[in-house]
Design a protein around this motif. Structure first.
Motif, mmCIF file in Angstrom:
data_model
loop_
_atom_site.group_PDB
_atom_site.id
_atom_site.type_symbol
_atom_site.label_atom_id
_atom_site.label_comp_id
_atom_site.label_asym_id
_atom_site.label_seq_id
_atom_site.Cartn_x
_atom_site.Cartn_y
_atom_site.Cartn_z
ATOM 1 N N HIS A 95 -32.528 -35.053 -2.742
ATOM 2 C CA HIS A 95 -32.059 -36.399 -2.464
ATOM 3 C C HIS A 95 -33.435 -36.911 -3.621
ATOM 4 O O HIS A 95 -34.420 -36.526 -3.895
ATOM 5 N N PHE A 96 -32.787 -37.781 -4.718
ATOM 6 C CA PHE A 96 -33.111 -38.281 -5.516
ATOM 7 C C PHE A 96 -33.924 -39.730 -5.519
ATOM 8 O O PHE A 96 -33.090 -40.669 -5.006
ATOM 9 N N ARG A 97 -34.866 -40.153 -5.929
ATOM 10 C CA ARG A 97 -35.241 -41.095 -5.951
ATOM 11 C C ARG A 97 -34.895 -42.435 -6.750
ATOM 12 O O ARG A 97 -35.204 -43.784 -7.304
ATOM 13 N N THR A 98 -34.213 -42.157 -7.281
ATOM 14 C CA THR A 98 -33.240 -42.978 -8.286
ATOM 15 C C THR A 98 -32.267 -43.687 -8.007
ATOM 16 O O THR A 98 -31.884 -44.625 -8.434
ATOM 17 N N LEU A 119 -36.163 -32.224 4.350
ATOM 18 C CA LEU A 119 -36.673 -31.573 3.096
ATOM 19 C C LEU A 119 -36.495 -32.323 1.619
ATOM 20 O O LEU A 119 -35.517 -32.540 1.667
ATOM 21 N N SER A 120 -37.835 -33.018 1.091
ATOM 22 C CA SER A 120 -37.723 -33.368 0.259
ATOM 23 C C SER A 120 -37.885 -32.553 -1.395
ATOM 24 O O SER A 120 -38.859 -32.168 -1.146
ATOM 25 N N PHE A 121 -37.385 -32.092 -2.154
ATOM 26 C CA PHE A 121 -37.700 -31.578 -3.498
ATOM 27 C C PHE A 121 -37.817 -32.498 -4.584
ATOM 28 O O PHE A 121 -36.688 -33.239 -4.610
ATOM 29 N N ARG A 122 -39.173 -32.354 -4.981
ATOM 30 C CA ARG A 122 -39.332 -33.359 -6.124
ATOM 31 C C ARG A 122 -39.200 -32.912 -7.540
ATOM 32 O O ARG A 122 -39.021 -33.626 -8.186
ATOM 33 N N ARG A 123 -39.080 -31.541 -7.553
ATOM 34 C CA ARG A 123 -38.862 -31.123 -9.087
ATOM 35 C C ARG A 123 -37.518 -29.918 -8.872
ATOM 36 O O ARG A 123 -37.333 -29.520 -7.394
ATOM 37 N N PRO A 124 -36.255 -30.438 -9.347
ATOM 38 C CA PRO A 124 -35.523 -29.234 -9.816
ATOM 39 C C PRO A 124 -36.008 -27.419 -9.411
ATOM 40 O O PRO A 124 -35.695 -26.902 -8.859
ATOM 41 N N GLY A 125 -37.188 -27.393 -10.085
ATOM 42 C CA GLY A 125 -38.017 -26.322 -9.910
ATOM 43 C C GLY A 125 -38.322 -25.688 -8.093
ATOM 44 O O GLY A 125 -38.949 -24.411 -7.928
ATOM 45 N N ASP A 126 -38.757 -26.723 -7.932
ATOM 46 C CA ASP A 126 -39.174 -26.871 -6.638
ATOM 47 C C ASP A 126 -37.891 -25.851 -5.867
ATOM 48 O O ASP A 126 -38.417 -25.303 -4.730
ATOM 49 N N LEU A 127 -36.464 -26.763 -5.798
ATOM 50 C CA LEU A 127 -36.169 -26.619 -5.061
ATOM 51 C C LEU A 127 -35.419 -24.689 -5.263
ATOM 52 O O LEU A 127 -35.084 -23.785 -4.682
ATOM 53 N N ASP A 128 -35.083 -24.420 -6.830
ATOM 54 C CA ASP A 128 -35.273 -23.225 -7.177
ATOM 55 C C ASP A 128 -36.220 -22.413 -5.882
ATOM 56 O O ASP A 128 -35.730 -20.969 -6.586
ATOM 57 N N ALA A 129 -37.346 -22.477 -6.569
ATOM 58 C CA ALA A 129 -38.401 -21.507 -6.124
ATOM 59 C C ALA A 129 -38.179 -21.224 -4.256
ATOM 60 O O ALA A 129 -37.768 -19.515 -3.953
ATOM 61 N N TRP A 130 -37.728 -22.450 -3.561
ATOM 62 C CA TRP A 130 -37.576 -22.376 -2.590
ATOM 63 C C TRP A 130 -36.062 -21.423 -2.201
ATOM 64 O O TRP A 130 -36.733 -20.614 -1.047
ATOM 65 N N ILE A 131 -34.675 -21.204 -3.052
ATOM 66 C CA ILE A 131 -33.919 -20.912 -2.800
ATOM 67 C C ILE A 131 -34.571 -19.419 -3.208
ATOM 68 O O ILE A 131 -33.791 -18.959 -2.179
ATOM 69 N N ALA A 132 -35.206 -19.226 -3.878
ATOM 70 C CA ALA A 132 -35.015 -18.078 -4.683
ATOM 71 C C ALA A 132 -36.348 -16.677 -3.659
ATOM 72 O O ALA A 132 -36.415 -15.869 -3.865
ATOM 73 N N ALA A 133 -36.841 -18.148 -3.116
ATOM 74 C CA ALA A 133 -37.649 -17.114 -1.894
ATOM 75 C C ALA A 133 -37.120 -17.006 -0.474
ATOM 76 O O ALA A 133 -37.229 -16.567 0.137
ATOM 77 N N GLY A 134 -35.659 -17.251 -0.103
ATOM 78 C CA GLY A 134 -34.824 -16.806 0.752
ATOM 79 C C GLY A 134 -33.709 -18.008 0.814
ATOM 80 O O GLY A 134 -33.269 -17.844 2.227
ATOM 81 N N ALA A 135 -34.326 -19.529 1.219
ATOM 82 C CA ALA A 135 -34.648 -20.518 1.817
ATOM 83 C C ALA A 135 -34.421 -19.976 3.479
ATOM 84 O O ALA A 135 -33.382 -20.452 4.176
ATOM 85 N N THR A 140 -43.150 -26.252 0.913
ATOM 86 C CA THR A 140 -44.250 -27.113 2.074
ATOM 87 C C THR A 140 -44.637 -28.042 0.389
ATOM 88 O O THR A 140 -44.134 -27.888 -0.532
ATOM 89 N N VAL A 141 -43.536 -29.495 0.628
ATOM 90 C CA VAL A 141 -43.713 -30.695 -0.204
ATOM 91 C C VAL A 141 -44.522 -31.796 0.645
ATOM 92 O O VAL A 141 -45.207 -31.391 2.030
ATOM 93 N N GLY A 142 -44.744 -33.211 -0.267
ATOM 94 C CA GLY A 142 -45.403 -33.628 -0.105
ATOM 95 C C GLY A 142 -45.150 -34.532 0.929
ATOM 96 O O GLY A 142 -44.212 -34.627 1.185
ATOM 97 N N PRO A 143 -45.688 -35.824 0.701
ATOM 98 C CA PRO A 143 -45.200 -36.494 1.721
ATOM 99 C C PRO A 143 -44.214 -37.786 1.089
ATOM 100 O O PRO A 143 -43.707 -37.677 -0.372
ATOM 101 N N ALA A 144 -43.553 -38.711 1.904
ATOM 102 C CA ALA A 144 -42.025 -39.377 1.468
ATOM 103 C C ALA A 144 -42.188 -39.912 -0.350
ATOM 104 O O ALA A 144 -43.216 -40.379 -0.151
ATOM 105 N N LEU A 145 -41.923 -39.590 -0.932
ATOM 106 C CA LEU A 145 -41.554 -40.326 -2.316
ATOM 107 C C LEU A 145 -41.567 -42.072 -1.961
ATOM 108 O O LEU A 145 -40.767 -42.405 -1.472
ATOM 109 N N THR A 146 -42.418 -43.385 -2.304
ATOM 110 C CA THR A 146 -41.976 -44.265 -2.186
ATOM 111 C C THR A 146 -41.761 -45.988 -3.602
ATOM 112 O O THR A 146 -42.482 -44.745 -4.892
ATOM 113 N N GLU A 147 -41.543 -46.768 -3.638
ATOM 114 C CA GLU A 147 -41.677 -47.267 -4.501
ATOM 115 C C GLU A 147 -42.307 -47.681 -5.669
ATOM 116 O O GLU A 147 -43.183 -47.525 -4.656
#
Length: 147
Positions: A95-98, A119-135, A140-147
């Motif tokens: 999900h995106f913070r925009t 599960l919150s992915f901050r960057r597309p590369g984070d999702l790509d890495a998770w999928i590449a590892a087999g999902a 490992t993600v940081g805290p929820a994004l806030t405004e």
């Protein structure tokens, strides 16, 4: 022992955020069947809108299956998908913070102790890495994004 990838997956986010690409990649890596909110549920050929009643019926049929990946969920039938997706082996990914309304909805789910982890992915590369590892395991993600 490695956990099996989630079998009912909804990628939910703003328009143009990469949900369809993410759902397709997840499907390829895991073998979970992929469904398109636009192509399979929302629209007829030539971008003619499918009647909402038909969308709801198709969403119910799709969600009733044991294995699926959806690239979005329209508000007119999101409830069906979420009821089925929000099970022990599910994931609400990307999900995106925009987009405030969707972020708030996901935030409500996040704090509800009866719901599974979000599960919150901050960057597309984070999702790509998770999928590449087999999902297999939550990333490992940081805290929820806030405004």
């Amino acid at each position: 022992m490695t956990a099996a990838p989630a079998q009912r997956v909804l990628f939910h986010g703003v328009t143009g955020s990469g949900k369809t690409s993410a759902a397709h990649a997840y499907s390829l890596v895991t073998g979970v069947p992929e469904f398109s909110a636009d192509d399979d549920l929302g629209w007829l050929p030539g971008w003619e809108g499918r009647p909402v009643e038909d969308q709801y019926r198709i969403a119910a049929t799709t969600a009733a299956q044991d294995r699926w990946v959806l690239d979005s969920a329209y508000s007119s039938w999101r409830d069906i998908v979420l009821r089925r997706a929000l099970a022990k082996d599910s994931i609400i990914g990307w999900h995106f913070r925009t987009f405030t309304r969707k972020r708030q909805a996901i935030g409500t789910i996040r704090v509800d102790p009866s719901m599974p982890p979000v599960l919150s992915f901050r960057r597309p590369g984070d999702l790509d890495a998770w999928i590449a590892a087999g999902a297999h395991a939550p990333p490992t993600v940081g805290p929820a994004l806030t405004e």
